[in-house]
Design a protein around this motif. Sequence first.
Motif, short mmCIF file in Angstrom:
data_model
loop_
_atom_site.label_atom_id
_atom_site.label_comp_id
_atom_site.label_asym_id
_atom_site.label_seq_id
_atom_site.Cartn_x
_atom_site.Cartn_y
_atom_site.Cartn_z
N ALA A 168 112.95 -28.72 -14.77
CA ALA A 168 112.70 -27.63 -13.82
C ALA A 168 111.38 -27.79 -13.06
N ASP A 169 110.41 -28.47 -13.68
CA ASP A 169 109.11 -28.65 -13.01
C ASP A 169 109.03 -29.96 -12.24
N PHE A 170 110.16 -30.67 -12.12
CA PHE A 170 110.25 -31.93 -11.37
C PHE A 170 109.30 -32.99 -11.94
N ALA A 171 109.18 -32.99 -13.26
CA ALA A 171 108.36 -34.01 -13.94
C ALA A 171 108.81 -35.41 -13.53
N GLY A 172 107.83 -36.29 -13.43
CA GLY A 172 108.13 -37.66 -13.03
C GLY A 172 108.07 -37.89 -11.55
N SER A 173 107.56 -36.92 -10.80
CA SER A 173 107.35 -37.10 -9.36
C SER A 173 105.95 -36.60 -9.02
N GLY A 174 105.48 -36.94 -7.82
CA GLY A 174 104.20 -36.42 -7.36
C GLY A 174 103.04 -37.39 -7.49
N GLY A 175 101.84 -36.86 -7.30
CA GLY A 175 100.64 -37.69 -7.25
C GLY A 175 100.36 -38.45 -8.52
N GLY A 176 100.77 -37.90 -9.65
CA GLY A 176 100.51 -38.56 -10.93
C GLY A 176 101.36 -39.78 -11.18
N THR A 177 102.34 -40.05 -10.33
CA THR A 177 103.20 -41.22 -10.53
C THR A 177 102.59 -42.50 -9.97
N ALA A 178 101.55 -42.38 -9.16
CA ALA A 178 100.92 -43.57 -8.59
C ALA A 178 100.16 -44.32 -9.67
N ASN A 179 100.20 -45.63 -9.61
CA ASN A 179 99.43 -46.43 -10.55
C ASN A 179 97.94 -46.22 -10.28
N PRO A 180 97.17 -45.73 -11.25
CA PRO A 180 95.75 -45.42 -10.99
C PRO A 180 94.92 -46.63 -10.62
N ASP A 181 95.26 -47.80 -11.15
CA ASP A 181 94.48 -48.99 -10.80
C ASP A 181 94.77 -49.43 -9.37
N PHE A 182 96.02 -49.27 -8.93
CA PHE A 182 96.36 -49.56 -7.54
C PHE A 182 95.59 -48.63 -6.61
N ALA A 183 95.57 -47.33 -6.94
CA ALA A 183 94.83 -46.36 -6.12
C ALA A 183 93.34 -46.70 -6.10
N ARG A 184 92.79 -47.10 -7.25
CA ARG A 184 91.37 -47.47 -7.30
C ARG A 184 91.09 -48.67 -6.40
N ARG A 185 91.96 -49.65 -6.45
CA ARG A 185 91.76 -50.85 -5.65
C ARG A 185 91.90 -50.55 -4.15
N LEU A 186 92.80 -49.65 -3.80
CA LEU A 186 92.89 -49.22 -2.41
C LEU A 186 91.56 -48.59 -1.96
N LYS A 187 91.05 -47.70 -2.78
CA LYS A 187 89.82 -46.99 -2.43
C LYS A 187 88.64 -47.95 -2.32
N GLU A 188 88.63 -48.98 -3.15
CA GLU A 188 87.54 -49.97 -3.14
C GLU A 188 87.77 -51.08 -2.11
N ARG A 189 88.86 -50.98 -1.33
CA ARG A 189 89.19 -51.96 -0.29
C ARG A 189 89.32 -53.37 -0.88
#
Length: 349
Positions: free
Chosen positions: A149-170
């Motif tokens: 009911a809460d749509f678990a498994g979707s949203g911002g938390g599904t992104a790989n945190p290391d990928f997001a970190r590497r994006l931010k660090e260019r």
Amino acid sequence: MTAITSIKIQTSRLRTHVLVSGPQDGVPVLFIHGNCSSARFFEQTMAALPAGFRALAADLRGYGDSEPAPIDATRGLRDFSDDLAALLRSAELGLKGPVHVVGWSVGGGVAMQLAIDHPDLVGKIVLEAPMAPYGFGGTKGTSGEPCFADFAGSGGGTANPDFARRLKERDASEESATSPRKVMNEFYFKPPFRVEKEREELFLAEVLKMVVDDAHYPGDTTTSSNWPGVAPGTRGVNNALAPKYVNLSGFAKISPKHDVLWIRGDGDQIVSDTSLFDFGFLGKLGAIPGWPGDDVYPAQPMVAQTRAVLDAYKTNGGSYREEVLPNVGHSPHIEAHDTFVAEIVRFFG
């Protein structure tokens, strides 16, 4: 590229960066990019269109060189589609009548939302490897039933945190499986396909322009007591893609109807009924522990969900054709450039 002009247009919503090619009075075609990319991924496609077409490609908010206005995920894809509607209505572009639309990946969902909310602006529609009409993650079956009911498994938390970190660090390296360059070459395209080095550097530079924070990519997150432990937040693009907020099944009932060309690669690993970015499928593979099983949380049938909505569209008087390109991944316009251009030119007439 010399045949393409880069401009910025201030609308009532934000300052948008747009690539433009072709004559002012040409048949207008709008190209909409997907997540982790930009308008420049369409440069070669735009340049290859024959005389008589006017091509437009805009950077969505938070991408490329457009103003990084925050993304209200509770509106689903409407921040993006309303931005484009304001752009298409701008006096500076001087458009008259509907515009043909090519939407790639998330851009395919934006194209469908644009047609739902602003049908007067849209002509024929090309859905290129489009996201599923019920968002990304957290649903099952062809009608998009939520796994929880809460749509678990979707949203911002599904992104790989290391990928997001590497994006931010260019990070422009290829040292890790989560390096943006590695992700692009492994998943945007079907290996061993790889663009020439100069083009790869351009694409990577555009990917690394993304704004990485809670209001853009990937967005904020909420914990869940349901597997896999995350649920959608309210800000940012990955939450805008959550089925809690986006539902494009209404596309089946739009009026007037527009001819649709659905074109995709048979080797797509991102938008697939067995997507390597879907928690349901990853759980089944054993990559994420605690998977509750197929009865509770199967792989999201992304392609089947799209086909079901388009079949309903056809039942309601619309027309669509599905074209599957062999040995092609998530980016037909790049991997099968000549075929893709030929297909859309014939389709647009």
